[in-house]
Design an enzyme around this catalytic site. Structure first.
Site, mmCIF file in Angstrom:
data_model
loop_
_atom_site.group_PDB
_atom_site.id
_atom_site.type_symbol
_atom_site.label_atom_id
_atom_site.label_comp_id
_atom_site.label_asym_id
_atom_site.label_seq_id
_atom_site.Cartn_x
_atom_site.Cartn_y
_atom_site.Cartn_z
ATOM 1 N N LYS A 170 28.955 72.730 37.265
ATOM 2 C CA LYS A 170 28.135 72.767 36.041
ATOM 3 C C LYS A 170 28.918 73.369 34.883
ATOM 4 O O LYS A 170 28.802 72.917 33.743
ATOM 5 C CB LYS A 170 26.845 73.558 36.309
ATOM 6 C CG LYS A 170 25.870 72.754 37.164
ATOM 7 C CD LYS A 170 24.613 73.510 37.497
ATOM 8 C CE LYS A 170 24.848 74.506 38.584
ATOM 9 N NZ LYS A 170 23.652 75.024 39.232
ATOM 10 N N SER A 189 28.522 74.076 43.378
ATOM 11 C CA SER A 189 27.342 74.055 42.519
ATOM 12 C C SER A 189 27.589 74.784 41.187
ATOM 13 O O SER A 189 27.331 74.251 40.101
ATOM 14 C CB SER A 189 26.184 74.701 43.283
ATOM 15 O OG SER A 189 25.094 74.915 42.446
ATOM 16 N N ASP A 196 24.255 67.916 41.760
ATOM 17 C CA ASP A 196 23.867 69.292 42.092
ATOM 18 C C ASP A 196 22.350 69.427 42.204
ATOM 19 O O ASP A 196 21.849 70.188 43.029
ATOM 20 C CB ASP A 196 24.405 70.286 41.060
ATOM 21 C CG ASP A 196 24.020 71.720 41.423
ATOM 22 O OD1 ASP A 196 24.407 72.167 42.516
ATOM 23 O OD2 ASP A 196 23.306 72.366 40.641
ATOM 24 N N HIS A 219 28.976 83.225 33.941
ATOM 25 C CA HIS A 219 27.955 82.995 34.959
ATOM 26 C C HIS A 219 27.807 84.276 35.767
ATOM 27 O O HIS A 219 28.800 84.916 36.113
ATOM 28 C CB HIS A 219 28.369 81.843 35.899
ATOM 29 C CG HIS A 219 27.397 81.638 37.020
ATOM 30 N ND1 HIS A 219 26.271 80.847 36.891
ATOM 31 C CD2 HIS A 219 27.356 82.152 38.270
ATOM 32 C CE1 HIS A 219 25.583 80.878 38.029
ATOM 33 N NE2 HIS A 219 26.223 81.656 38.873
ATOM 34 N N ARG A 255 19.597 72.101 49.791
ATOM 35 C CA ARG A 255 20.151 73.333 50.368
ATOM 36 C C ARG A 255 19.038 74.335 50.606
ATOM 37 O O ARG A 255 18.990 75.007 51.635
ATOM 38 C CB ARG A 255 21.205 73.947 49.438
ATOM 39 C CG ARG A 255 22.563 73.273 49.559
ATOM 40 C CD ARG A 255 23.450 73.678 48.419
ATOM 41 N NE ARG A 255 23.726 75.113 48.397
ATOM 42 C CZ ARG A 255 24.101 75.785 47.308
ATOM 43 N NH1 ARG A 255 24.238 75.168 46.146
ATOM 44 N NH2 ARG A 255 24.337 77.066 47.374
HETATM 45 N N1 IUR Z 1 23.477 79.239 41.160
HETATM 46 C C1 IUR Z 1 23.914 77.973 41.177
HETATM 47 O O1 IUR Z 1 23.991 77.330 40.141
HETATM 48 N N2 IUR Z 1 24.258 77.429 42.352
HETATM 49 C C2 IUR Z 1 24.206 78.088 43.522
HETATM 50 O O2 IUR Z 1 24.537 77.551 44.568
HETATM 51 C C3 IUR Z 1 23.749 79.437 43.487
HETATM 52 C C4 IUR Z 1 23.385 79.979 42.303
HETATM 53 I I1 IUR Z 1 23.582 80.497 45.223
#
Ligand code: IUR
Length: 448
Positions: A189, A185, A163, A84, A170
């Site tokens: 995932k 978040s 999420d 990520h 958010r």
């Molecule tokens: N990407 C995500 O998947 N969640 C987040 O809170 C952010 C970026 I900032």
């Protein structure tokens, strides 16, 4: 049992929520039994008071369990990996890294996102390839993983539904930049992908979410700790994000640069990121003994063409016609016979003689975004052909009048103010020392 208003009050007043209280909050978000204003208030209380590490860990685990958690055949145990990135300009690392890892024997069920604000999204890039389908069911993902070893897909409805709700709220409540909420978040995932190992590319610098190394490091440490807490071997690199990654920014142009990289002609900075992140994953899965061996293995997969074959197979499995995929991966392809070229191109010329001291990636991305390369709201369309090619690199000597940027645009055309902003992206000076600074500043490994 405390009511939702009591839970909000407890957090608002600086209390620590128990595991059961966090579960109650996330369950009510998933089942939609909580009012939106209450969720917004809780997010703001978390934003203001923060969370203890234990609370963040529980929040992440409960978010992950709010939906489907993927499962994989036993024989893939230890091989499931993903990465990520916190978002960069020209960040096409996933397009090269996923097939390179698959070529090294890993399984890469990469679930990616779309671009928002100035950062581009991997899915948008791939969708500039005619036929590429990012929507794949769980069964299709299993099949592609089995036959190819990597796929790059969008998030399904079933994965981490909590999420989806929290992320949208958010955005609407100015609570995006909260460390526990970001960690919950991102890691929930990845946890739902049931990974063996995860690597995070946490960016710092002008074009990054966190501008300074220390704040980025704080985020990286939290992500690493929460990921490991969920049972994934999780590591991170801190890499600078000031200029652009590679020389192309914009969806189609970045696909072309990724394909060129997979054909062995990649820019050094992109290769540095791909080999560092990939090398780390190979260490964490135990495929290699150390980082330098990992780097070498990834580099060989890219330079030797094995990663390109994986990318071609992945395109075919994800809907691209065989002839198109083959043609994109051939040595002397005319990319624009397949990918759409923008109607207009314009080159900007260096205003004086000098040495390239700086390229302002953030300003470049912001202007391209306004010209249609990106989106401001989820769901908006992007123009895949809009983008820019940098024709110079840091430390290069240029002469007045030499083109340094090729802008690809359609409708809208750039305004005179936008052209002025673009001209200010380039800083020329007299310092002749070629900048050879490494992008990757630090690496955080999982605990042994
Ligand atoms: N990407 C995500 O998947 N969640 C987040 O809170 C952010 C970026 I900032």
């Amino acid at each position: 049992m405390l009511s939702i208003p009591d839970l909000i009050k407890k957090k608002r007043d600086g209390g620590e929520l128990t595991d059961q209280e966090i579960k109650t909050f996330i369950d009510s978000v998933t089942k939609k039994t909580i009012q939106q204003c209450q969720t917004g208030a809780m997010l703001m209380a978390i934003w203001q008071k923060g969370m203890a590490d234990r609370e963040t860990q529980t929040l992440t685990k409960e978010m992950m369990s709010s939906g489907e958690v993927m499962s994989w055949p036993k024989e893939w145990a230890g091989l499931m990996v993903d990465k990520h990135s916190t978002g960069g300009v020209g960040d096409k690392v996933s397009l090269v890294l996923a097939p390179a890892l698959a070529a090294c024997g890993c399984k890469v069920p990469m679930i990616s996102g779309r671009g928002l604000a100035h950062t581009g999204g991997t899915l948008d890039k791939l969708e500039s390839i005619p036929g590429f389908n990012i929507s794949q069911s769980g069964a299709q993902i299993q099949e592609i993983m089995s036959s190819v070893g990597c796929c790059i897909v969008g998030q399904t409805e079933a994965l981490v539904p909590a999420d989806r709700v929290l992320y949208a709220l958010r955005d609407a409540t100015s609570t995006v930049d909260s460390l526990p909420l970001i960690a919950g978040s991102i890691i929930s995932k990845k946890g739902a992908e049931s990974l063996s190992a995860l690597v995070l590319d946490v960016k710092f610098g002008r074009a990054a979410l966190y501008k300074d190394l220390d704040s980025a490091k704080e985020l990286a440490q939290l992500l690493v700790s929460v990921g490991n807490g969920l049972g994934m071997r999780t590591g991170a690199v801190l890499s600078s994000m000031d200029a652009t990654i590679g020389r192309c920014v914009g969806n189609s142009l970045e696909v072309i640069e990724s394909l060129e990289t997979l054909k062995g002609n990649g820019p050094d900075d992109l290769m540095e990121l791909v080999t560092t992140l990939g090398g780390l994953l190979l260490v964490m899965t135990g495929v290699v003994a150390d980082q330098s061996e990992g780097r070498r293995k990834i580099s060989e997969a890219v330079i030797g063409g094995a990663a390109l074959s994986k990318f071609q197979a992945m395109m075919e499995r994800q809907g691209v016609a065989n002839q198109t995929a083959r043609s994109l991966c051939s040595a002397h392809t005319d990319y624009y016979s397949i990918l759409r070229r923008s109607e207009h191109q314009r080159e900007l010329e260096a205003p004086a003689d000098g040495v390239v001291q700086d390229v302002d990636g953030l300003t470049l991305a912001e202007v391209l975004h306004k010209l249609g390369a990106g989106r401001s709201r989820a769901g908006e369309a992007v123009n895949h052909s809009v983008g820019a090619e940098l024709l110079v690199s840091l430390g290069q000597k240029v002469q007045k009048g030499v083109p340094w940027l090729r802008l690809h645009y359609e409708d809208p055309s750039p305004t005179p103010e936008q052209i002025l902003r673009l001209q200010n992206v380039l800083t020329l000076g007299t310092n002749n020392n070629k900048q050879t600074e490494m992008l990757v500043k630090e690496t955080l490994l999982p605990p042994r």
